[in-house]
Scaffold this active site. Structure first.
Site, PDB file in Angstrom:
ATOM      1  N   ASP A 234    -102.288  27.718  17.523  1.00 53.80           N
ATOM      2  CA  ASP A 234    -101.385  27.120  18.515  1.00 53.80           C
ATOM      3  C   ASP A 234    -101.468  27.845  19.861  1.00 53.80           C
ATOM      4  O   ASP A 234    -101.527  29.070  19.923  1.00 53.80           O
ATOM      5  CB  ASP A 234     -99.939  27.196  18.028  1.00 53.80           C
ATOM      6  CG  ASP A 234     -99.685  26.370  16.778  1.00 53.80           C
ATOM      7  OD1 ASP A 234    -100.611  26.194  15.971  1.00 53.80           O
ATOM      8  OD2 ASP A 234     -98.542  25.907  16.612  1.00 53.80           O
TER       9      ASP A 234
ATOM     10  N   HIS B  53     -99.490  26.135  22.747  1.00 56.03           N
ATOM     11  CA  HIS B  53     -98.147  25.768  23.213  1.00 56.03           C
ATOM     12  C   HIS B  53     -97.908  26.008  24.702  1.00 56.03           C
ATOM     13  O   HIS B  53     -96.911  26.623  25.096  1.00 56.03           O
ATOM     14  CB  HIS B  53     -97.085  26.494  22.388  1.00 56.03           C
ATOM     15  CG  HIS B  53     -96.804  25.840  21.066  1.00 56.03           C
ATOM     16  ND1 HIS B  53     -96.351  24.553  20.958  1.00 56.03           N
ATOM     17  CD2 HIS B  53     -96.949  26.291  19.793  1.00 56.03           C
ATOM     18  CE1 HIS B  53     -96.207  24.234  19.677  1.00 56.03           C
ATOM     19  NE2 HIS B  53     -96.579  25.281  18.947  1.00 56.03           N
TER      20      HIS B  53
ATOM     21  N   ASP C 174    -101.561  21.726  18.658  1.00 59.50           N
ATOM     22  CA  ASP C 174    -100.361  22.252  19.321  1.00 59.50           C
ATOM     23  C   ASP C 174    -100.733  22.923  20.644  1.00 59.50           C
ATOM     24  O   ASP C 174    -100.491  24.113  20.882  1.00 59.50           O
ATOM     25  CB  ASP C 174     -99.580  23.207  18.406  1.00 59.50           C
ATOM     26  CG  ASP C 174     -98.677  22.445  17.444  1.00 59.50           C
ATOM     27  OD1 ASP C 174     -98.842  21.222  17.313  1.00 59.50           O
ATOM     28  OD2 ASP C 174     -97.806  23.079  16.812  1.00 59.50           O
TER      29      ASP C 174
ATOM     30  N   ASP D  95     -96.006  21.702  24.653  1.00 55.78           N
ATOM     31  CA  ASP D  95     -94.609  21.994  24.315  1.00 55.78           C
ATOM     32  C   ASP D  95     -94.346  23.501  24.312  1.00 55.78           C
ATOM     33  O   ASP D  95     -95.226  24.317  24.068  1.00 55.78           O
ATOM     34  CB  ASP D  95     -94.196  21.400  22.975  1.00 55.78           C
ATOM     35  CG  ASP D  95     -93.984  19.896  23.036  1.00 55.78           C
ATOM     36  OD1 ASP D  95     -93.760  19.375  24.143  1.00 55.78           O
ATOM     37  OD2 ASP D  95     -94.068  19.233  21.981  1.00 55.78           O
ATOM     38  N   ARG D  96     -93.082  23.839  24.577  1.00 54.03           N
ATOM     39  CA  ARG D  96     -92.576  25.202  24.571  1.00 54.03           C
ATOM     40  C   ARG D  96     -92.953  25.987  25.826  1.00 54.03           C
ATOM     41  O   ARG D  96     -92.098  26.502  26.516  1.00 54.03           O
ATOM     42  CB  ARG D  96     -93.039  25.979  23.326  1.00 54.03           C
ATOM     43  CG  ARG D  96     -92.525  25.445  22.012  1.00 54.03           C
ATOM     44  CD  ARG D  96     -91.030  25.434  21.988  1.00 54.03           C
ATOM     45  NE  ARG D  96     -90.497  25.282  20.643  1.00 54.03           N
ATOM     46  CZ  ARG D  96     -89.196  25.225  20.380  1.00 54.03           C
ATOM     47  NH1 ARG D  96     -88.322  25.299  21.362  1.00 54.03           N
ATOM     48  NH2 ARG D  96     -88.768  25.080  19.152  1.00 54.03           N
TER      49      ARG D  96
ATOM     50  N   ASN E 191     -99.113  18.809  15.105  1.00 54.10           N
ATOM     51  CA  ASN E 191     -97.910  17.977  14.970  1.00 54.10           C
ATOM     52  C   ASN E 191     -97.202  17.768  16.313  1.00 54.10           C
ATOM     53  O   ASN E 191     -96.430  16.821  16.475  1.00 54.10           O
ATOM     54  CB  ASN E 191     -96.947  18.585  13.949  1.00 54.10           C
ATOM     55  CG  ASN E 191     -96.388  19.922  14.380  1.00 54.10           C
ATOM     56  OD1 ASN E 191     -97.141  20.850  14.674  1.00 54.10           O
ATOM     57  ND2 ASN E 191     -95.070  20.043  14.417  1.00 54.10           N
ATOM     58  N   HIS E 192     -97.470  18.620  17.310  1.00 50.99           N
ATOM     59  CA  HIS E 192     -96.857  18.440  18.627  1.00 50.99           C
ATOM     60  C   HIS E 192     -97.620  17.454  19.497  1.00 50.99           C
ATOM     61  O   HIS E 192     -97.126  17.088  20.573  1.00 50.99           O
ATOM     62  CB  HIS E 192     -96.721  19.789  19.342  1.00 50.99           C
ATOM     63  CG  HIS E 192     -95.493  20.539  18.942  1.00 50.99           C
ATOM     64  ND1 HIS E 192     -94.344  20.584  19.697  1.00 50.99           N
ATOM     65  CD2 HIS E 192     -95.233  21.259  17.830  1.00 50.99           C
ATOM     66  CE1 HIS E 192     -93.430  21.304  19.082  1.00 50.99           C
ATOM     67  NE2 HIS E 192     -93.949  21.738  17.944  1.00 50.99           N
TER      68      HIS E 192
ATOM     69  N   HIS F 167    -104.574  21.489  11.114  1.00 53.53           N
ATOM     70  CA  HIS F 167    -103.453  22.108  11.810  1.00 53.53           C
ATOM     71  C   HIS F 167    -102.404  22.643  10.847  1.00 53.53           C
ATOM     72  O   HIS F 167    -101.996  23.799  10.931  1.00 53.53           O
ATOM     73  CB  HIS F 167    -102.786  21.127  12.768  1.00 53.53           C
ATOM     74  CG  HIS F 167    -101.585  21.730  13.449  1.00 53.53           C
ATOM     75  ND1 HIS F 167    -101.687  22.704  14.408  1.00 53.53           N
ATOM     76  CD2 HIS F 167    -100.245  21.541  13.256  1.00 53.53           C
ATOM     77  CE1 HIS F 167    -100.484  23.089  14.792  1.00 53.53           C
ATOM     78  NE2 HIS F 167     -99.581  22.394  14.107  1.00 53.53           N
TER      79      HIS F 167
ATOM     80  N   ARG G  41     -89.011  21.739   7.119  1.00 53.94           N
ATOM     81  CA  ARG G  41     -89.242  21.146   8.440  1.00 53.94           C
ATOM     82  C   ARG G  41     -88.785  19.694   8.503  1.00 53.94           C
ATOM     83  O   ARG G  41     -88.628  19.137   9.595  1.00 53.94           O
ATOM     84  CB  ARG G  41     -90.726  21.201   8.792  1.00 53.94           C
ATOM     85  CG  ARG G  41     -91.297  22.588   9.002  1.00 53.94           C
ATOM     86  CD  ARG G  41     -92.758  22.472   9.401  1.00 53.94           C
ATOM     87  NE  ARG G  41     -93.484  23.727   9.476  1.00 53.94           N
ATOM     88  CZ  ARG G  41     -93.649  24.453  10.573  1.00 53.94           C
ATOM     89  NH1 ARG G  41     -93.080  24.065  11.704  1.00 53.94           N
ATOM     90  NH2 ARG G  41     -94.362  25.565  10.557  1.00 53.94           N
TER      91      ARG G  41
ATOM     92  N   HIS H 168    -100.045  26.331  12.971  1.00 51.76           N
ATOM     93  CA  HIS H 168     -98.755  25.694  12.690  1.00 51.76           C
ATOM     94  C   HIS H 168     -97.576  26.633  12.463  1.00 51.76           C
ATOM     95  O   HIS H 168     -96.429  26.250  12.668  1.00 51.76           O
ATOM     96  CB  HIS H 168     -98.922  24.764  11.484  1.00 51.76           C
ATOM     97  CG  HIS H 168     -97.798  23.805  11.244  1.00 51.76           C
ATOM     98  ND1 HIS H 168     -97.176  23.090  12.262  1.00 51.76           N
ATOM     99  CD2 HIS H 168     -97.186  23.405  10.097  1.00 51.76           C
ATOM    100  CE1 HIS H 168     -96.255  22.304  11.729  1.00 51.76           C
ATOM    101  NE2 HIS H 168     -96.239  22.482  10.432  1.00 51.76           N
TER     102      HIS H 168
END
Length: 311
Positions: free
Chosen positions: A51, A53, A79, A82-83, A111-112, A167, A215, A242
């Site tokens: 990731d 991010h 990923d 995001d973040r 998943n993002h 992932h 989750r 992940h």
């Protein structure tokens, strides 16, 4: 015709790219990714990254440590967004490298990389803040739908062993890598089913087989299911991302699975180191760890807080 080298330079310096260029970049990326299968076949040597991010400056540090494309062949496990404060720049930089060096940079879906998740965890708001509309976000989401679901790393020297990369993890609906090739990936990530599981599942040491994931999507899977998947598919390792790992990487199940995490000081506050995994032609593993370039006291853009999310 896009000047990819110029865009790469601007993105690395956090300069806003004109919207029409992003639209064209995403269109070209879709055309390229459309030619790739659900499972990308990649020869060693290769460096695997977890990731990112949106932590652009840490991604640039990663390239300094492991060498810039095309000197090093890269596989990113999803990923990208995001973040972090620079999700758009991070994703655009990776897209530019993918278009510039298509056989040296590989991207798979996390998943993002979905409309629903990016609407909540920062990427949508970032695009709106920087461009005043959702157009750029929509262009990127359309690219997400074309990203591969996994990769299989093999040695050009031959041999039966391989490394399966994904992932999240395994799915009770997927016994073989060949079954993944049959999934229709060109869609928003479903809430359940095999595609969802591959992007959301996690390994867990304390369960024998499958368990419900906290989750709310995917499953927890244990040693037994991991060993079955390794044996049936003639692979020696599952490499996935992940999950935040404070040490940057963590091997489980007698070394049959590894989690690689490449976002140091995640969310600019977790204090973790990051890692990348390099595989040579004998599939030997070398882990390289690195720290964040953004430490306490460093200026970062102001941003409204996003909802909590299970790490």
């Amino acid at each position: 015709m896009l000047d990819l080298d110029h865009i790469i330079e601007d993105v690395r310096n956090c300069k806003l790219i004109p919207e029409y260029q992003i639209e064209e970049l995403c269109r070209l990326a879709q055309e390229l990714l459309l030619q790739e299968s659900n499972i990308q076949l990649i020869d060693t040597p290769v460096t695997i990254c977890g990731d990112i991010h949106g932590q652009l400056h840490d991604l640039i540090t990663l390239f300094k440590i492991a060498k810039e494309p095309p000197q090093t062949k890269y596989l990113f496990l999803g990923d990208f967004v995001d973040r972090g404060f620079y999700s758009l720049e991070t994703f655009l930089l990776l897209l530019c490298y993918k278009l510039r060096y298509s056989d040296r940079v590989y991207l798979i879906r996390g998943n993002h990389e979905s409309r629903q998740i990016t609407s909540v965890y920062g990427f949508y708001d970032e695009c709106m803040r920087k461009y005043g509309s959702a157009n750029v976000w929509r262009y990127c989401c359309e690219v997400f739908d074309y990203l591969a679901l996994g990769a299989c790393i093999v040695s050009p020297l031959g041999g039966e062993d391989a490394v399966f990369c994904v992932h999240g993890g395994l799915s009770p609906a997927v016994a073989s890598i060949d079954a993944i090739r049959l999934i229709d990936r060109k869609q928003e990530v479903p809430h359940e089913g095999s595609m969802c599981d591959l992007l959301w599942s996690d390994p867990e040491e304390n369960i024998p087989a499958w368990a419900v994931s906290p989750r709310g999507a995917g499953y927890l899977f244990g040693y037994t299911e991991t060993e079955k998947f390794l044996y049936k598919n003639r692979i020696s390792l599952i490499a996935r991302a992940h999950q935040l790992v404070m040490e940057g990487y963590k091997e489980l199940f007698d070394g049959g699975l590894v989690t690689v995490w490449s976002a140091p000081n995640y969310c600019y506050r977790c204090g973790n180191v990051a890692a990348v995994l390099s595989l040579d032609d004998q599939l030997n593993r070398t882990y390289t760890t690195f720290d964040s370039v953004i430490q306490g006291g460093t200026e970062v853009p102001s941003k409204k807080p996003v909802a909590d999310y299970f790490l």
